[in-house]
Write a protein that holds these residues in place. Structure first.
Motif, PDB file in Angstrom:
ATOM      1  N   ALA A 157      32.991  64.359  25.009  1.00  0.00           N
ATOM      2  CA  ALA A 157      32.393  62.233  24.056  1.00  0.00           C
ATOM      3  C   ALA A 157      32.187  62.281  25.166  1.00  0.00           C
ATOM      4  N   GLU A 158      32.802  61.949  25.561  1.00  0.00           N
ATOM      5  CA  GLU A 158      33.245  60.420  26.810  1.00  0.00           C
ATOM      6  C   GLU A 158      32.106  61.195  27.582  1.00  0.00           C
ATOM      7  N   GLU A 159      32.551  62.446  28.003  1.00  0.00           N
ATOM      8  CA  GLU A 159      31.178  62.825  29.270  1.00  0.00           C
ATOM      9  C   GLU A 159      29.339  63.404  29.046  1.00  0.00           C
ATOM     10  N   ARG A 160      29.973  63.746  27.887  1.00  0.00           N
ATOM     11  CA  ARG A 160      28.564  63.780  26.973  1.00  0.00           C
ATOM     12  C   ARG A 160      27.639  62.752  26.851  1.00  0.00           C
ATOM     13  N   TYR A 161      28.290  61.163  26.713  1.00  0.00           N
ATOM     14  CA  TYR A 161      27.467  60.509  25.946  1.00  0.00           C
ATOM     15  C   TYR A 161      28.052  59.417  25.922  1.00  0.00           C
ATOM     16  N   GLY A 162      28.944  59.367  27.548  1.00  0.00           N
ATOM     17  CA  GLY A 162      28.930  57.504  28.289  1.00  0.00           C
ATOM     18  C   GLY A 162      30.381  57.125  27.417  1.00  0.00           C
ATOM     19  N   PRO A 163      30.605  56.428  27.994  1.00  0.00           N
ATOM     20  CA  PRO A 163      32.366  55.660  27.681  1.00  0.00           C
ATOM     21  C   PRO A 163      31.627  54.498  26.129  1.00  0.00           C
ATOM     22  N   GLY A 164      31.736  54.690  25.026  1.00  0.00           N
ATOM     23  CA  GLY A 164      31.466  54.159  23.664  1.00  0.00           C
ATOM     24  C   GLY A 164      30.584  54.299  22.823  1.00  0.00           C
ATOM     25  N   ARG A 165      29.705  55.565  24.129  1.00  0.00           N
ATOM     26  CA  ARG A 165      28.084  55.562  23.111  1.00  0.00           C
ATOM     27  C   ARG A 165      28.011  57.076  22.290  1.00  0.00           C
ATOM     28  N   TYR A 166      29.377  57.127  21.547  1.00  0.00           N
ATOM     29  CA  TYR A 166      29.674  58.460  20.289  1.00  0.00           C
ATOM     30  C   TYR A 166      30.322  57.777  19.527  1.00  0.00           C
ATOM     31  N   ARG A 167      29.906  58.036  18.391  1.00  0.00           N
ATOM     32  CA  ARG A 167      31.633  58.160  17.263  1.00  0.00           C
ATOM     33  C   ARG A 167      31.950  59.392  16.176  1.00  0.00           C
ATOM     34  N   TYR A 168      32.970  59.257  15.951  1.00  0.00           N
ATOM     35  CA  TYR A 168      33.193  60.305  15.389  1.00  0.00           C
ATOM     36  C   TYR A 168      33.090  60.795  14.115  1.00  0.00           C
ATOM     37  N   VAL A 169      32.690  61.990  13.928  1.00  0.00           N
ATOM     38  CA  VAL A 169      32.385  62.437  12.858  1.00  0.00           C
ATOM     39  C   VAL A 169      33.440  62.881  11.547  1.00  0.00           C
ATOM     40  N   GLY A 170      34.224  63.913  12.678  1.00  0.00           N
ATOM     41  CA  GLY A 170      35.758  64.478  11.924  1.00  0.00           C
ATOM     42  C   GLY A 170      35.234  65.850  12.425  1.00  0.00           C
ATOM     43  N   GLY A 197      36.805  67.478  14.726  1.00  0.00           N
ATOM     44  CA  GLY A 197      36.800  67.273  16.456  1.00  0.00           C
ATOM     45  C   GLY A 197      35.248  67.242  16.752  1.00  0.00           C
ATOM     46  N   THR A 198      33.978  66.580  15.748  1.00  0.00           N
ATOM     47  CA  THR A 198      33.116  66.663  16.370  1.00  0.00           C
ATOM     48  C   THR A 198      32.339  65.169  16.259  1.00  0.00           C
ATOM     49  N   TYR A 199      31.867  64.982  17.518  1.00  0.00           N
ATOM     50  CA  TYR A 199      30.889  63.397  17.893  1.00  0.00           C
ATOM     51  C   TYR A 199      30.105  63.666  18.001  1.00  0.00           C
ATOM     52  N   GLU A 200      28.992  63.352  17.768  1.00  0.00           N
ATOM     53  CA  GLU A 200      27.690  62.466  17.482  1.00  0.00           C
ATOM     54  C   GLU A 200      27.438  60.959  18.606  1.00  0.00           C
ATOM     55  N   SER A 201      26.013  61.011  18.772  1.00  0.00           N
ATOM     56  CA  SER A 201      25.346  60.134  19.841  1.00  0.00           C
ATOM     57  C   SER A 201      25.584  58.896  18.845  1.00  0.00           C
ATOM     58  N   HIS A 202      26.273  57.927  19.287  1.00  0.00           N
ATOM     59  CA  HIS A 202      26.334  56.367  18.220  1.00  0.00           C
ATOM     60  C   HIS A 202      24.264  55.858  17.850  1.00  0.00           C
ATOM     61  N   GLY A 212      20.846  54.602  17.421  1.00  0.00           N
ATOM     62  CA  GLY A 212      20.485  53.645  18.717  1.00  0.00           C
ATOM     63  C   GLY A 212      20.742  53.547  20.007  1.00  0.00           C
ATOM     64  N   MET A 213      21.734  54.449  20.154  1.00  0.00           N
ATOM     65  CA  MET A 213      21.927  54.484  21.882  1.00  0.00           C
ATOM     66  C   MET A 213      21.414  55.836  22.536  1.00  0.00           C
ATOM     67  N   VAL A 214      21.233  56.103  22.963  1.00  0.00           N
ATOM     68  CA  VAL A 214      20.223  56.982  23.981  1.00  0.00           C
ATOM     69  C   VAL A 214      21.733  58.159  24.876  1.00  0.00           C
ATOM     70  N   ALA A 215      21.461  58.890  24.604  1.00  0.00           N
ATOM     71  CA  ALA A 215      22.712  60.013  24.972  1.00  0.00           C
ATOM     72  C   ALA A 215      22.833  60.095  27.002  1.00  0.00           C
ATOM     73  N   GLN A 216      23.674  59.963  27.615  1.00  0.00           N
ATOM     74  CA  GLN A 216      23.362  59.547  28.859  1.00  0.00           C
ATOM     75  C   GLN A 216      23.099  61.346  29.450  1.00  0.00           C
ATOM     76  N   PRO A 217      21.899  61.697  30.941  1.00  0.00           N
ATOM     77  CA  PRO A 217      21.876  62.766  31.253  1.00  0.00           C
ATOM     78  C   PRO A 217      23.178  63.123  31.797  1.00  0.00           C
ATOM     79  N   ALA A 218      23.169  64.323  32.030  1.00  0.00           N
ATOM     80  CA  ALA A 218      24.794  65.400  32.960  1.00  0.00           C
ATOM     81  C   ALA A 218      24.526  64.754  33.836  1.00  0.00           C
ATOM     82  N   PRO A 219      25.367  64.634  34.878  1.00  0.00           N
ATOM     83  CA  PRO A 219      25.228  64.022  36.873  1.00  0.00           C
ATOM     84  C   PRO A 219      25.057  65.367  36.914  1.00  0.00           C
ATOM     85  N   ALA A 220      24.101  65.595  38.148  1.00  0.00           N
ATOM     86  CA  ALA A 220      23.282  66.753  38.481  1.00  0.00           C
ATOM     87  C   ALA A 220      24.646  66.861  39.779  1.00  0.00           C
TER      88      ALA A 220
END
Length: 95
Positions: free
Chosen positions: A59-72, A74-79, A81-89
């Protein structure tokens, strides 16, 4: 690459898996599951805790540090109001 907090979670999970799960998910169903797995056998509790840590790192790789929340579960979603960071190319990219 694991952040310092992830390394600390892994060390806590090695010593006592339910404590690592409690740090990540709080008082949730995952904590109860991990407690039961740890009571049934220490190895199943470790596997569950390491799986949750792995999901948090993804989730940290996908959304960035602190830009996700735990749903339950083992599932995370974007926080909200915050836009997910694009994956590094890596390598050649198209423009």
């Amino acid at each position: 690459m694991a952040a310092g907090s992830d390394v600390l979670l892994i060390l806590v999970a090695v010593l006592f898996p339910p404590a690592a799960v409690a740090i990540m998910s709080g008082c949730s169903c995952d904590l109860l599951i991990n407690l039961l797995l740890t009571l049934l056998g220490f190895i199943p509790g470790h596997i569950h805790a390491f799986w949750l840590i792995y999901k948090k790192m993804k989730a940290e790789e996908r959304y960035g540090p602190g830009r996700y929340r735990y749903v339950g579960n083992g599932t995370y979603e974007s926080h909200p109001g915050m836009v997910a960071q694009p994956a590094p190319a890596y390598g050649a990219t198209s423009y």
